[in-house]
Write an enzyme that holds these catalytic residues in place. Structure first.
Site, mmCIF file in Angstrom:
data_model
loop_
_atom_site.group_PDB
_atom_site.id
_atom_site.type_symbol
_atom_site.label_atom_id
_atom_site.label_comp_id
_atom_site.label_asym_id
_atom_site.label_seq_id
_atom_site.Cartn_x
_atom_site.Cartn_y
_atom_site.Cartn_z
ATOM 1 N N ARG A 174 43.352 49.173 34.301
ATOM 2 C CA ARG A 174 43.442 47.751 34.720
ATOM 3 C C ARG A 174 44.148 47.582 36.066
ATOM 4 O O ARG A 174 44.817 46.587 36.325
ATOM 5 C CB ARG A 174 44.161 46.896 33.654
ATOM 6 C CG ARG A 174 43.501 46.915 32.320
ATOM 7 C CD ARG A 174 42.085 46.336 32.318
ATOM 8 N NE ARG A 174 41.497 46.533 31.021
ATOM 9 C CZ ARG A 174 40.763 47.627 30.690
ATOM 10 N NH1 ARG A 174 40.508 48.569 31.589
ATOM 11 N NH2 ARG A 174 40.273 47.745 29.486
ATOM 12 N N SER A 223 42.052 39.832 26.605
ATOM 13 C CA SER A 223 43.329 40.391 26.135
ATOM 14 C C SER A 223 44.444 39.874 27.025
ATOM 15 O O SER A 223 44.381 40.005 28.247
ATOM 16 C CB SER A 223 43.312 41.917 26.225
ATOM 17 O OG SER A 223 42.288 42.421 25.412
ATOM 18 N N GLU A 293 48.151 41.306 31.159
ATOM 19 C CA GLU A 293 46.927 41.732 31.859
ATOM 20 C C GLU A 293 46.375 40.555 32.663
ATOM 21 O O GLU A 293 45.791 40.732 33.723
ATOM 22 C CB GLU A 293 45.892 42.203 30.823
ATOM 23 C CG GLU A 293 44.598 42.672 31.453
ATOM 24 C CD GLU A 293 43.665 43.358 30.457
ATOM 25 O OE1 GLU A 293 44.159 44.091 29.576
ATOM 26 O OE2 GLU A 293 42.453 43.162 30.575
HETATM 27 C C1 LIG Z 1 36.266 36.768 25.953
HETATM 28 C C2 LIG Z 1 36.772 37.732 27.001
HETATM 29 C C3 LIG Z 1 36.624 39.102 26.803
HETATM 30 C C4 LIG Z 1 37.083 40.007 27.766
HETATM 31 N N1 LIG Z 1 36.927 41.344 27.529
HETATM 32 C C5 LIG Z 1 37.353 42.224 28.443
HETATM 33 C C6 LIG Z 1 37.201 43.634 28.223
HETATM 34 O O1 LIG Z 1 36.644 44.080 27.230
HETATM 35 N N2 LIG Z 1 37.652 44.477 29.186
HETATM 36 C C7 LIG Z 1 38.262 44.023 30.320
HETATM 37 O O2 LIG Z 1 38.636 44.862 31.170
HETATM 38 N N3 LIG Z 1 38.423 42.699 30.556
HETATM 39 C C8 LIG Z 1 37.988 41.800 29.650
HETATM 40 N N4 LIG Z 1 38.163 40.461 29.886
HETATM 41 C C9 LIG Z 1 38.901 40.002 31.079
HETATM 42 C C10 LIG Z 1 38.010 39.705 32.309
HETATM 43 O O3 LIG Z 1 36.695 39.331 31.899
HETATM 44 C C11 LIG Z 1 37.937 40.912 33.228
HETATM 45 O O4 LIG Z 1 39.208 41.248 33.734
HETATM 46 C C12 LIG Z 1 36.998 40.651 34.410
HETATM 47 O O5 LIG Z 1 36.764 41.863 35.082
HETATM 48 C C13 LIG Z 1 37.534 39.620 35.396
HETATM 49 O O6 LIG Z 1 36.477 39.275 36.277
HETATM 50 P P1 LIG Z 1 36.429 37.840 36.954
HETATM 51 O O7 LIG Z 1 35.287 37.812 37.888
HETATM 52 O O8 LIG Z 1 36.437 36.772 35.931
HETATM 53 O O9 LIG Z 1 37.788 37.849 37.771
HETATM 54 P P2 LIG Z 1 38.874 36.693 37.853
HETATM 55 O O10 LIG Z 1 39.434 36.450 36.503
HETATM 56 O O11 LIG Z 1 38.323 35.542 38.577
HETATM 57 O O12 LIG Z 1 39.976 37.408 38.754
HETATM 58 C C14 LIG Z 1 40.736 38.484 38.249
HETATM 59 C C15 LIG Z 1 41.459 39.162 39.416
HETATM 60 O O13 LIG Z 1 40.506 39.813 40.240
HETATM 61 C C16 LIG Z 1 40.595 39.350 41.590
HETATM 62 N N5 LIG Z 1 39.243 39.317 42.127
HETATM 63 C C17 LIG Z 1 38.164 38.660 41.627
HETATM 64 N N6 LIG Z 1 37.073 38.890 42.381
HETATM 65 C C18 LIG Z 1 37.472 39.718 43.384
HETATM 66 C C19 LIG Z 1 36.811 40.297 44.502
HETATM 67 N N7 LIG Z 1 35.513 40.074 44.757
HETATM 68 N N8 LIG Z 1 37.546 41.073 45.349
HETATM 69 C C20 LIG Z 1 38.870 41.309 45.135
HETATM 70 N N9 LIG Z 1 39.554 40.768 44.098
HETATM 71 C C21 LIG Z 1 38.861 39.980 43.227
HETATM 72 C C22 LIG Z 1 41.218 37.967 41.483
HETATM 73 O O14 LIG Z 1 41.874 37.597 42.672
HETATM 74 C C23 LIG Z 1 42.180 38.168 40.322
HETATM 75 O O15 LIG Z 1 43.374 38.771 40.770
HETATM 76 C C24 LIG Z 1 37.705 39.522 28.942
HETATM 77 C C25 LIG Z 1 37.837 38.149 29.148
HETATM 78 C C26 LIG Z 1 37.365 37.259 28.203
HETATM 79 C C27 LIG Z 1 37.503 35.786 28.447
#
Ligand SMILES: Cc1cc2nc3c(=O)[nH]c(=O)nc-3n(C[C@H](O)[C@H](O)[C@H](O)COP(=O)(O)OP(=O)(O)OC[C@H]3O[C@@H](n4cnc5c(N)ncnc54)[C@H](O)[C@@H]3O)c2cc1C
Length: 306
Positions: A174, A223, A293
């Site tokens: 992560r 999580s 996280e």
């Molecule tokens: C129901 C549910 C289940 C989930 N299951 C998992 C799982 O199994 N495994 C897991 O790892 N995560 C899980 N997650 C968490 C989340 O989906 C992941 O961390 C996902 O990768 C975040 O992507 P996002 O586009 O929504 O990023 P955001 O939540 O919008 O941002 C997260 C971070 O990434 C940065 N960021 C976003 N885009 C970029 C970019 N293009 N360049 C640089 N930095 C960037 C943001 O600034 C922020 O710091 C889950 C979430 C939910 C709601």
């Protein structure tokens, strides 16, 4: 030169930004006040230009993907929220390699690559973020993680837009060198392998496990805590009797104690208090310290150790 708010506002609006957008609509937790300005860039140039403008003007900005790992402040954000959740072009296939825009949905990419006879994304298919967010978080599930397949990444860093090779030390649990604010991930190239005939069933199996074990019908940010070495956060929280514990509409999910959920009208303040309470209780009762996280945005100082 000192920029007035009106000037930077007008420049960002000319790029497509809109005013007063609720962060609760931009995040899967459905929590948070208004962002002063929000931009969904429709080109890489618009994205880079917005960042350059904010830096020049000393105007605060923050990057979101699909907002699925975010807890946003009740007080909103006094700056520009860039939501990079639009695929600016379709994936480009070259043999077993695929190059994609970081604004693309990871779920959609996983399904598409599996349908195209490629293996690599099937365990990640249920993660609801963008490709950029997945690279920034080194997202992973069920033994798969982005690190295993990410080979090259196009980043915007210190005003330079360049493709870089991904090294082993760039990504860990992560954690990623390709995360905001250090850099903006624009495109990513993944090395997949030919499907040996199991990709669809592995993907479906992982999705089934999620539906069975995770509270997918209630807003959350996934999580809440990282997995502490040698433990599972959910099991420790349950062991401490906190499964189902609630503060207002913020609740430790009765289905999976590793998730904090929003039962309707939870505020960031309630979620923060609950996170802190869970961290303190687990530390007192088990000696294990839980690290968040989820990431925060907003003008408030974190009220817990996220
Ligand atoms: C129901 C549910 C289940 C989930 N299951 C998992 C799982 O199994 N495994 C897991 O790892 N995560 C899980 N997650 C968490 C989340 O989906 C992941 O961390 C996902 O990768 C975040 O992507 P996002 O586009 O929504 O990023 P955001 O939540 O919008 O941002 C997260 C971070 O990434 C940065 N960021 C976003 N885009 C970029 C970019 N293009 N360049 C640089 N930095 C960037 C943001 O600034 C922020 O710091 C889950 C979430 C939910 C709601």
């Amino acid at each position: 030169m000192v920029w007035s708010f009106a000037r930077i506002r007008n420049e960002l609006i000319a790029l497509g930004a809109v005013e007063h957008v609720s962060l609760s609509e931009l995040t899967s937790f459905h929590v948070g006040g208004d962002a002063a300005l929000m931009l969904r860039p429709q080109s890489y140039d618009a994205l880079k230009c917005a960042i350059d403008l904010c830096r020049q003007a000393g105007f605060p900005f923050v990057l979101l993907g699909r907002g699925t790992n975010i807890l946003a402040s009740d007080d909103g954000y006094d700056g520009l929220v860039i939501r990079f959740d639009t695929p600016l072009h379709p994936p480009i296939y070259f043999g077993t390699h695929v190059t994609v825009c970081c604004g693309m949905s990871l779920m959609q990419l996983a399904r598409e690559t599996v349908a195209n006879g490629l293996s690599g994304f099937e365990r990640l298919a249920g993660i609801p973020g963008s490709v950029g967010g997945a690279c920034a978080m080194n997202a992973g599930a069920y033994g798969g993680e982005i690190k295993q397949i990410l080979r090259h990444i196009r980043v915007y860093r210190d005003g330079v837009d360049a493709w870089v090779d991904v090294n082993d030390s760039d990504l860990s649990y992560r954690k990623s060198a390709f995360s905001f604010p250090e850099c903006i991930a624009l495109e990513a190239e993944f090395a997949l392998s030919p499907d040996d005939g199991t990709a669809v069933s592995v993907m479906e199996d992982c999705m089934r496990k999620r539906r069975e074990k995770q509270p997918l019908t209630v807003p959350s940010a996934g999580s809440t805590f990282k997995r502490p070495a040698g433990h599972f956060a959910g099991a420790l929280i349950e062991q401490c009797g906190l499964k189902g514990y609630a503060i207002g509409d913020a609740q430790v999910s009765p289905k999976h104690a590793g998730f904090i959920v929003n039962n309707g009208h939870a505020t960031e303040h309630e979620i923060s208090r609950l996170i802190l309470y869970v961290q303190q209780t687990v530390l007192e009762q088990t000696g294990v310290s839980l690290e968040c996280e989820i990431k925060r945005i907003g003008k408030e100082e974190p009220k817990c150790s996220c």
